[in-house]
Scaffold this active site. Structure first.
Site, PDB file in Angstrom:
ATOM      1  N   CYS A  74       0.843  -1.183   0.000  1.00  0.00           N
ATOM      2  CA  CYS A  74       0.000   0.000   0.000  1.00  0.00           C
ATOM      3  C   CYS A  74       0.887   1.245   0.000  1.00  0.00           C
ATOM      4  CB  CYS A  74      -0.943   0.087   1.197  1.00  0.00           C
ATOM      5  SG  CYS A  74      -2.121  -1.268   1.238  1.00  0.00           S
ATOM      6  N   ARG A 114       4.220  -0.299  -4.720  1.00  0.00           N
ATOM      7  CA  ARG A 114       3.946  -0.789  -3.364  1.00  0.00           C
ATOM      8  C   ARG A 114       2.674  -1.619  -3.279  1.00  0.00           C
ATOM      9  NH1 ARG A 114       6.892   2.080   0.346  1.00  0.00           N
ATOM     10  NH2 ARG A 114       5.541   1.369   1.996  1.00  0.00           N
ATOM     11  N   TRP A 120      -2.514  -2.865  -1.692  1.00  0.00           N
ATOM     12  CA  TRP A 120      -2.148  -4.275  -1.794  1.00  0.00           C
ATOM     13  C   TRP A 120      -3.026  -4.958  -0.744  1.00  0.00           C
ATOM     14  CZ3 TRP A 120      -0.168  -8.160   1.380  1.00  0.00           C
ATOM     15  CH2 TRP A 120       0.328  -9.281   0.707  1.00  0.00           C
ATOM     16  N   GLY A 136      -0.810  -0.744   6.383  1.00  0.00           N
ATOM     17  CA  GLY A 136      -0.477  -1.539   7.566  1.00  0.00           C
ATOM     18  C   GLY A 136      -1.630  -2.482   7.870  1.00  0.00           C
ATOM     19  N   LYS A 153      13.471 -15.298  -8.706  1.00  0.00           N
ATOM     20  CA  LYS A 153      13.373 -14.296  -9.783  1.00  0.00           C
ATOM     21  C   LYS A 153      12.473 -14.802 -10.892  1.00  0.00           C
ATOM     22  CE  LYS A 153      14.352 -11.440  -8.607  1.00  0.00           C
ATOM     23  NZ  LYS A 153      14.736 -10.957  -7.340  1.00  0.00           N
ATOM     24  N   GLU A 168       8.660 -15.254  -9.660  1.00  0.00           N
ATOM     25  CA  GLU A 168       7.883 -14.069  -9.269  1.00  0.00           C
ATOM     26  C   GLU A 168       7.479 -13.219 -10.463  1.00  0.00           C
ATOM     27  OE1 GLU A 168       9.647 -11.151  -6.559  1.00  0.00           O
ATOM     28  OE2 GLU A 168      11.615 -11.496  -7.416  1.00  0.00           O
ATOM     29  N   LYS A 185       6.259  -4.112  -3.560  1.00  0.00           N
ATOM     30  CA  LYS A 185       7.694  -3.919  -3.362  1.00  0.00           C
ATOM     31  C   LYS A 185       8.082  -3.958  -1.887  1.00  0.00           C
ATOM     32  CE  LYS A 185      11.841  -2.755  -4.769  1.00  0.00           C
ATOM     33  NZ  LYS A 185      12.607  -3.865  -5.365  1.00  0.00           N
TER      34      LYS A 185
END
Ligand code: M6R
Length: 610
Positions: free
Chosen positions: A2, A27, A76, A103, A487, A490, A605
């Site tokens: 987020c 994010r 997210w 959060g 890698k 994902e 991220k």
């Protein structure tokens, strides 16, 4: 995990917020929204999807021109699926309070029940909606008092941007365990989860401290601690080149960042190595005597940063002859870890905000361990809270899949290992110097690998449709396989697993069938013959083998279907070079599959929830 942003000033807030959210999209990107304070009160625009979708609905719907105060969010999802209704901002039913949250509110069920008993109703599945209603419940004319009262009842992690319709000229910000920066402009001020969001508008920023509250108007920012005392923060001037956070002609941030690795490694190592090859880490608290007294090392981190720890475990254990363990941060905190003042805990984190890693650091400190963090983001929570910090000077890393942060972390932890080995007398001065020189040559080696990407592209073109990939390696190569496999999976969504090469035959080899791709990392010289046997075992069961080998290796090419050669280099440089073609392989596979490389599905991220 987020991204939140807020603006108060004299300019049109909507465009500014939308642009800032685009910079924070790394994010989280499953839904987005903004809240503006307009003449009619607080107006919300939000939707499932990306910022581009939000822009579309905003352009279609809006007559909100001229609003100069607002907050925004890119999500997210944790609690509740990505949907229009679950998107932020959340507006209290009274329409007095709007909130964006990054959060997790851990006691939201309990708070919700309590508020329901007082007539409040809820329309989303999120934990965050409870914050806007709780603040509304605590509000009786003084917004700061309401936020402080509400804060005392919140459990969990939160960075919050809050609007009150009764106070149309201000934003309130609050944070605990989730990052939030304040940006100071001329006649305007900002809040954001990260610097790139506001870099275009101001370079003067500071981080809000734990459980601090900020009241922002166009002219002024007032910060209060948990007790209501005024707090003054020194202002950092960010001198990043704004272009560093742009793609600069590359199709994706990931490939740009792969190509930035030589420079990033140079920038990370050079300031710490003097001309006479002595090492200056700039430590202020951990003395040489302290480092001599260390009896064991634990490296704790998440994801790729943890993989750095697994490589470093081999390197440090070999060179320091100390027990070294790499532990996932999410496990470390809850495993009743055996650490004391003779233990060095190394915390690795690009963002410096990963919640599990931050909590692992706090756990280590609470048990008396000495702590050093390896962090990319200046003045982030982990950097601030660890005893010593070693910054990787990789510049902003935007792609969700890390590349340059991984390699700079690895180079730096190796340099740190050499520093310890020198102090503790584990290696001769001559050996330390020769290894430092080898590290200094890494950027050239990486450049050489990046000069010719065609062979990697070709192999990717043969396998981009495959279903499963197995990576195998031994010792350092196994540690690298973990990262190479992550890698690939994902960003390309191909199922892949990394195995210690000797372990495959204890079960997983049953999955090998005609045409399965096995990528065998064969750079660790002492165990090359064993690797060749393992290649034979999988080939005999129909696997296609891509072997990553040292330039001078004349044996392995004869048993593999494809090879990638790593330029001749010292052992210390091998992992830093070997990972590069494997990053490229993942990138080209994902590119051929048409994947959203910089923003892979379900990921974010910076993971600021447990
Ligand atoms: O910011 P951090 O280094 O603490 O992040 C840790 C992991 O979340 C991160 O490395 C993640 O695994 C990356 N997506 C890997 O590419």
């Amino acid at each position: 995990m987020c991204g939140i942003v807020g603006y108060v000033g004299t300019r049109e807030a909507s465009e500014l917020l939308l642009e800032a959210l685009e910079k924070l999209e790394y994010r989280g990107y499953d839904s987005a929204g903004i809240a503006l304070i307009c003449d009619a009160g607080i107006v919300i625009h939000k939707t499932r999807g990306r910022i581009a979708d939000l822009r579309r609905i905003f352009d279609e719907a809006t007559d909100d021109d001229g609003c100069t105060v607002g907050i925004g969010h890119t999500r997210w999802a944790t609690h509740g699926e990505p949907s229009d209704v679950n998107s932020h901002p959340h507006l209290s039913k009274s329409k007095r309070v709007a909130v964006v949250h990054n959060g997790i509110i851990e006691n939201y069920i309990e708070l919700r029940r309590h508020l329901e008993q007082h007539g409040y109703t809820f329309s989303t599945e999120t934990d965050s909606e409870v914050v806007s209603e709780l603040i509304d419940y605590c509000y009786s004319g003084d917004p700061v008092a309401a936020v402080r009262k509400a804060e005392q009842q919140l459990k969990g992690s939160y960075a919050l941007g809050i609007l009150f319709s009764d106070f149309p000229d201000q934003i309130i910000a609050l944070r605990k365990d989730s990052p939030l920066i304040i940006g100071l402009g001329e006649g305007e001020n900002f809040i954001a989860s990260d610097i790139p969001a506001i870099l275009k508008h101001t370079r003067n920023v500071f981080r809000l401290g734990e459980r601090e509250l900020a009241v922002l108007t166009a002219q002024r920012v007032r910060v209060l601690d948990i007790f209501g005392n005024r707090v003054d923060h020194p202002v950092d001037h960010i001198d990043w080149d704004a272009a560093a956070a742009e793609k600069g002609g590359y199709p994706h941030f990931m490939i740009k960042e792969i190509f930035e690795q030589p420079e990033a490694i140079r920038k990370t190592l050079a300031p710490r190595i003097r001309e006479d090859l002595s090492i200056d880490l700039g430590f202020k608290r951990l003395t040489d005597e302290d480092l001599k007294g260390i009896e064991s090392i634990k490296i704790t981190a998440c994801g790729s940063a943890y993989h750095v720890g697994v490589v470093a475990k081999h390197f440090l254990q070999k060179n320091l002859r100390l027990p070294v363990e790499a532990v996932l941060a999410s496990e470390f905190r809850y495993e009743d870890p055996i650490v004391d003042e003779k233990t060095l805990v190394i915390i690795v984190s690009q963002s410096g905000e990963t919640l599990d890693t931050l909590y692992a650091l706090r756990e280590a400190k609470a048990r008396g361990a000495r702590t050093v963090s390896i962090v990319n983001v200046l003045a982030s929570s982990i950097a601030n809270e660890s005893e010593e910090v070693l910054y990787t000077w990789a510049g902003p890393e935007i792609a969700v899949a890390t590349t340059k942060a991984y390699s700079t972390q690895l180079a730096l932890i190796q340099l740190f290992g050499l520093h310890m080995a020198r102090i503790r007398g584990n290696l001769s001065e001559e050996e330390v110097k020769s290894q430092i020189t080898a590290l200094q040559k890494v950027p050239e080696g990486v450049e050489k690998l990046l000069e010719d990407v065609k062979s990697v592209q070709y192999i990717a073109s043969l396998y981009f449709n495959c279903q499963d990939v197995f990576f195998i390696g031994r010792n350092m190569d196994y540690a690298l396989s973990l990262e190479a496999s992550l890698k690939l999976k994902e960003i390309s969504y191909i199922h892949s697993e990394a195995y210690a090469a000797g372990e495959l035959k204890h079960g997983t080899i049953s999955l090998i069938e005609d045409g399965t791709l096995v990528i065998a990392l064969c750079t660790y010289r002492p165990l090359l013959e064993k690797m060749i046997s393992n290649i034979k075992e999988v080939s005999a069961r129909g696997a296609k083998v891509l072997a990553v080998i040292n330039e001078s290796d004349v044996q392995t090419g004869t048993v593999a279907d494809h090879i990638i050669r790593i330029p001749e280099c010292a052992d210390i440089a091998l992992p830093l070079l070997t990972i590069v073609p494997l990053q490229l392989f993942a990138y080209y596979i994902a590119s051929l599959k048409g994947c959203d490389i910089d923003k892979p599905r379900n990921l974010a991220k910076s993971v600021t929830v447990e």
